[in-house]
Scaffold this motif. Sequence first.
Motif, short mmCIF file in Angstrom:
data_model
loop_
_atom_site.label_atom_id
_atom_site.label_comp_id
_atom_site.label_asym_id
_atom_site.label_seq_id
_atom_site.Cartn_x
_atom_site.Cartn_y
_atom_site.Cartn_z
N TYR A 15 49.72 46.01 39.00
CA TYR A 15 48.73 45.55 38.01
C TYR A 15 48.58 44.03 38.09
CZ TYR A 15 46.98 43.97 33.49
OH TYR A 15 46.27 43.31 32.51
N LEU A 16 49.69 43.31 38.17
CA LEU A 16 49.64 41.85 38.24
C LEU A 16 48.97 41.37 39.53
CD1 LEU A 16 53.14 40.80 36.84
CD2 LEU A 16 50.93 40.79 35.66
N LEU A 17 49.16 42.10 40.62
CA LEU A 17 48.49 41.74 41.88
C LEU A 17 46.98 41.90 41.76
CD1 LEU A 17 50.88 43.34 44.55
CD2 LEU A 17 50.55 40.90 44.10
N PHE A 18 46.55 43.00 41.14
CA PHE A 18 45.12 43.21 40.94
C PHE A 18 44.56 42.17 39.97
CE2 PHE A 18 46.28 47.72 42.06
CZ PHE A 18 45.61 47.74 43.27
N LEU A 19 45.35 41.79 38.96
CA LEU A 19 44.92 40.77 38.00
C LEU A 19 44.72 39.44 38.71
CD1 LEU A 19 44.39 39.96 35.04
CD2 LEU A 19 46.84 39.44 34.85
N LYS A 20 45.64 39.10 39.59
CA LYS A 20 45.53 37.86 40.36
C LYS A 20 44.27 37.85 41.21
CE LYS A 20 48.02 34.97 43.71
NZ LYS A 20 49.24 34.88 44.57
N ASP A 21 43.99 38.98 41.87
CA ASP A 21 42.78 39.09 42.69
C ASP A 21 41.52 38.91 41.84
OD1 ASP A 21 44.24 39.53 44.96
OD2 ASP A 21 43.98 41.70 44.98
N ALA A 22 41.51 39.54 40.65
CA ALA A 22 40.34 39.43 39.77
C ALA A 22 40.14 37.99 39.31
CB ALA A 22 40.51 40.35 38.56
N MET A 23 41.24 37.30 39.03
CA MET A 23 41.16 35.90 38.59
C MET A 23 40.66 35.01 39.72
SD MET A 23 44.70 35.79 36.36
CE MET A 23 44.61 34.04 35.96
N GLU A 24 41.09 35.30 40.93
CA GLU A 24 40.64 34.51 42.09
C GLU A 24 39.14 34.71 42.34
OE1 GLU A 24 42.16 32.29 44.08
OE2 GLU A 24 43.92 32.39 42.78
N ARG A 25 38.68 35.95 42.20
CA ARG A 25 37.25 36.22 42.41
C ARG A 25 36.41 35.51 41.37
NH1 ARG A 25 38.80 41.51 43.39
NH2 ARG A 25 38.15 42.12 41.29
N ARG A 26 36.93 35.42 40.18
CA ARG A 26 36.18 34.80 39.08
C ARG A 26 35.91 33.32 39.37
NH1 ARG A 26 37.46 36.08 32.81
NH2 ARG A 26 35.50 35.32 31.94
N LYS A 27 36.80 32.67 40.12
CA LYS A 27 36.63 31.25 40.43
C LYS A 27 35.40 31.01 41.28
CE LYS A 27 41.57 30.11 40.27
NZ LYS A 27 42.74 29.66 41.07
N TYR A 28 35.00 32.07 42.03
CA TYR A 28 33.88 31.92 42.95
C TYR A 28 32.69 32.66 42.41
CZ TYR A 28 37.71 30.37 45.88
OH TYR A 28 38.81 29.70 46.36
#
Length: 292
Positions: free
Chosen positions: A279-292
């Motif tokens: 879950y935390l890995l997917f959360l990190k990915d979602a946060m990274e995508r949001r930056k762009y």
Amino acid sequence: MLEGKIVKGIGGFYYVKSDGEIYECRARGIFRKQDIVPMVGDDVKIRLNKEDETTGYVEEILERRNELFRPPVSNVDQAVIVFALRSPDPNLWLLDKFLILAEEQEIDIAICFNKIDLVSDEEKLEYNRIYENAGYRVLNTSTETGEGIECLREVLSGKTTVFAGPSGVGKSTLLNTVQPDLKLQTGSVSEKTSRGKHTTRHVELMSLELGGYVLDTPGFSSLELDFLTEENLEVYFPEIYSKSEDCRFRGCRHNKEPGCAVKSAVEQGEISEKRYENYLLFLKDAMERRKY
């Protein structure tokens, strides 16, 4: 006109099953103008050619209950997600990606752990516990011993099922065991990469003698989950979503926030630590995508 179901599509031809017969059909040009592509699984109306009455045209596509894009198939009742417990070892992060995709499509899900003859009962129970505690139905199968095959037959009976999972986990062998006359090509696991060799080449619904259809999908290891956001991610983890109501703060991401009921549940063993880490890995990915 006849009503039937598209069971296979190759090179612009659609093979429609109606009353036990298969008809080779083309799609009407109006579908191209409307940017509509018939899909395997579509319930359709067809008009037969008077010359031979074995070929025809797809005249109408009936309303779809749902549609998947990888594999491209419609009107699916359930997904059976197959992972081996050994050869290859299960990648739980990848399994959770499959589960998220199936959850997004709002179809029923069963997890099938295959090759259970290669692991101890303790290891099998450990994997079972992770996903049963998350609310999923878990099947355990072995084509070597026959264990779980009858249970798998019951799950498939009368349903349109997507059989999904990475290559090499034994999907085709399982289906051949369920119904030998399917005669699906099977492959081995590469010793060098520990990955399966692709054996399923096209999208086709196969009729089952026990009723229903099954789609043996091409193995694949990368799925795009662009629909995931920080806000909606927890919905795709049923055990986390149910606990989130008890968090101190509304909108808790279950990461670094104080008073998080989800983190407490992980510490107490109510939620699998492996699932939470994913879950935390997917959360990190979602946060990274949001930056762009």
